[in-house]
Design a protein around this motif. Structure first.
Motif, PDB file in Angstrom:
ATOM      1  N   ALA A   1      13.334  63.162  -5.774  1.00 47.57           N
ATOM      2  CA  ALA A   1      12.732  62.189  -6.686  1.00 47.57           C
ATOM      3  C   ALA A   1      11.221  62.362  -6.755  1.00 47.57           C
ATOM      4  N   ALA A   2      10.580  62.621  -5.620  1.00 49.82           N
ATOM      5  CA  ALA A   2       9.128  62.810  -5.617  1.00 49.82           C
ATOM      6  C   ALA A   2       8.732  64.017  -6.455  1.00 49.82           C
ATOM      7  N   ALA A   3       9.524  65.085  -6.376  1.00 52.78           N
ATOM      8  CA  ALA A   3       9.235  66.277  -7.165  1.00 52.78           C
ATOM      9  C   ALA A   3       9.300  65.986  -8.653  1.00 52.78           C
ATOM     10  N   LEU A   4      10.298  65.230  -9.069  1.00 51.67           N
ATOM     11  CA  LEU A   4      10.443  64.929 -10.491  1.00 51.67           C
ATOM     12  C   LEU A   4       9.377  63.952 -10.977  1.00 51.67           C
ATOM     13  N   ILE A   5       9.047  62.956 -10.158  1.00 56.83           N
ATOM     14  CA  ILE A   5       8.029  61.986 -10.575  1.00 56.83           C
ATOM     15  C   ILE A   5       6.673  62.665 -10.724  1.00 56.83           C
ATOM     16  N   THR A   6       6.283  63.477  -9.751  1.00 59.70           N
ATOM     17  CA  THR A   6       5.002  64.172  -9.858  1.00 59.70           C
ATOM     18  C   THR A   6       5.042  65.250 -10.939  1.00 59.70           C
ATOM     19  N   GLY A   7       6.240  65.714 -11.272  1.00 61.10           N
ATOM     20  CA  GLY A   7       6.361  66.680 -12.359  1.00 61.10           C
ATOM     21  C   GLY A   7       6.026  66.089 -13.717  1.00 61.10           C
ATOM     22  N   SER A   8       5.961  64.754 -13.782  1.00 61.69           N
ATOM     23  CA  SER A   8       5.597  64.097 -15.039  1.00 61.69           C
ATOM     24  C   SER A   8       4.091  63.906 -15.170  1.00 61.69           C
ATOM     25  N   THR A   9       3.298  64.557 -14.313  1.00 61.86           N
ATOM     26  CA  THR A   9       1.842  64.428 -14.371  1.00 61.86           C
ATOM     27  C   THR A   9       1.272  64.731 -15.755  1.00 61.86           C
ATOM     28  N   PRO A  10       1.734  65.786 -16.461  1.00 58.51           N
ATOM     29  CA  PRO A  10       1.196  66.024 -17.808  1.00 58.51           C
ATOM     30  C   PRO A  10       1.397  64.858 -18.769  1.00 58.51           C
ATOM     31  N   VAL A  11       2.443  64.047 -18.540  1.00 58.98           N
ATOM     32  CA  VAL A  11       2.652  62.857 -19.371  1.00 58.98           C
ATOM     33  C   VAL A  11       1.493  61.881 -19.174  1.00 58.98           C
TER      34      VAL A  11
END
Length: 315
Positions: A100-110
């Protein structure tokens, strides 16, 4: 004019970058049993910054930093290290899984797109980018629902409502992404002219931010969370890998790619690192993953692609 790098060189640097940053989430999970989140983030960043400084000094590429260089590293470290790394570890300590942490931080460009538009005077998002914003939001909701279902199916919880993403931990991870965004936008708005190389500036940033993390951890009382008796081979290797791989190797590869390939290739980690984090959390940490979580992963990565596509093509 320097010759273009070979495919093998580019691929090897990309691979190291993907693995170094993608594996940090699992490594943090393994090390939290021994150190508190801010002490963990601070110690690994100070070790990475110290080793990188010694390497530059031995190579004769170290210059004495000015007072402005040090002040720049101190305030930028608050956003990009203290928040970007310390808050991430705090969120994982509060129950956010590596996947979950990987996916949440993967939304940084948003977050970067919205913050640039709302606070930095950048242009309004295009229709394709709005599609990416909506898709990423739906993906995060799917992620929360999917993780609860996966834990229920695997027997980690006994009833619905017990195994979703912990709200407090999720807020810490989101704040970590916003810290990275704020540091990026502020460094662009207030650029710092320096005679230092990019790697030396990075070393100063890691040292300053790491010291800030350690200080906050001590003030928070994390010394009581230190359990050296729980230190084992796995957590020791994970800590060293986070320091050397997630610090020195990742930053070196990123700067190397920025100098030699297109922006689109260099920042492709924005799409790949979340996927690597989910896969490693599943394979190495035994975290349950189901079809809904896989769909959330695909939707978030695709949404980031929509958001970043125009910038990459223009670059």
């Amino acid at each position: 004019m320097a010759a273009a790098p070979s495919f093998l060189h580019v691929f090897s640097h990309l691979f190291l970058l993907y693995i170094s940053w993608g594996s940090s989430y699992v490594a943090i999970k393994w090390c939290l049993a021994t150190l508190g989140p801010f002490l963990l983030a601070g110690c690994r960043m100070m070790l990475a910054g110290g080793l990188l400084s010694l390497i530059l000094l031995a190579a004769g590429r170290w210059k004495r930093p000015s007072r402005g260089d040090c002040l720049h590293a101190v305030w930028l470290g608050v956003f990009m290290v203290l928040m970007g790394c310390g808050f991430l570890a705090k969120g994982q300590q509060l129950g956010v899984s590596a996947c979950a942490a990987a996916l949440i931080t993967g939304s940084t460009p948003v977050s970067m797109l919205l913050a640039g538009w709302l606070f930095a005077g950048e242009r309004r998002p295009r229709p394709m980018q709005w599609l990416g914003l909506v898709g990423s939001s739906v993906g995060l909701v799917m992620l929360e629902m999917g993780q609860e279902a996966a834990r229920l199916e695997s027997g980690l919880i006994s009833a619905p409502g017990e195994g979703g993403l912990p709200l407090g931990g999720m807020c810490w991870v989101l704040l970590a992404t916003w810290g990275w965004v704020a540091g990026s936008l502020l460094s662009r708005r207030f650029p710092h002219a320096s005679l230092l190389s990019g790697l030396q500036s990075c070393a100063l940033l890691l040292l300053a931010g790491g010291a800030e993390c350690v200080l906050l951890g001590l003030l928070w009382g994390e010394a009581s969370l230190t359990h050296w008796e729980l230190l084992n081979v796995r957590s020791s290797i994970a800590f060293l890998w986070m320091s050397i791989g997630g610090g020195i190797i990742a930053y070196y590869c990123y700067f190397w790619l920025l100098e030699r390939v297109s922006i689109a290739i260099a920042v492709s980690y924005e799409y790949v690192v979340p996927v690597v984090g989910v896969l490693l959390g599943w394979q190495l940490a035994g975290e349950p993953v189901n079809a809904m979580m896989a769909g959330a992963c695909a939707l978030i990565v695709l949404s980031v692609f929509f958001i970043m596509w125009h910038k990459h093509v223009k670059a």
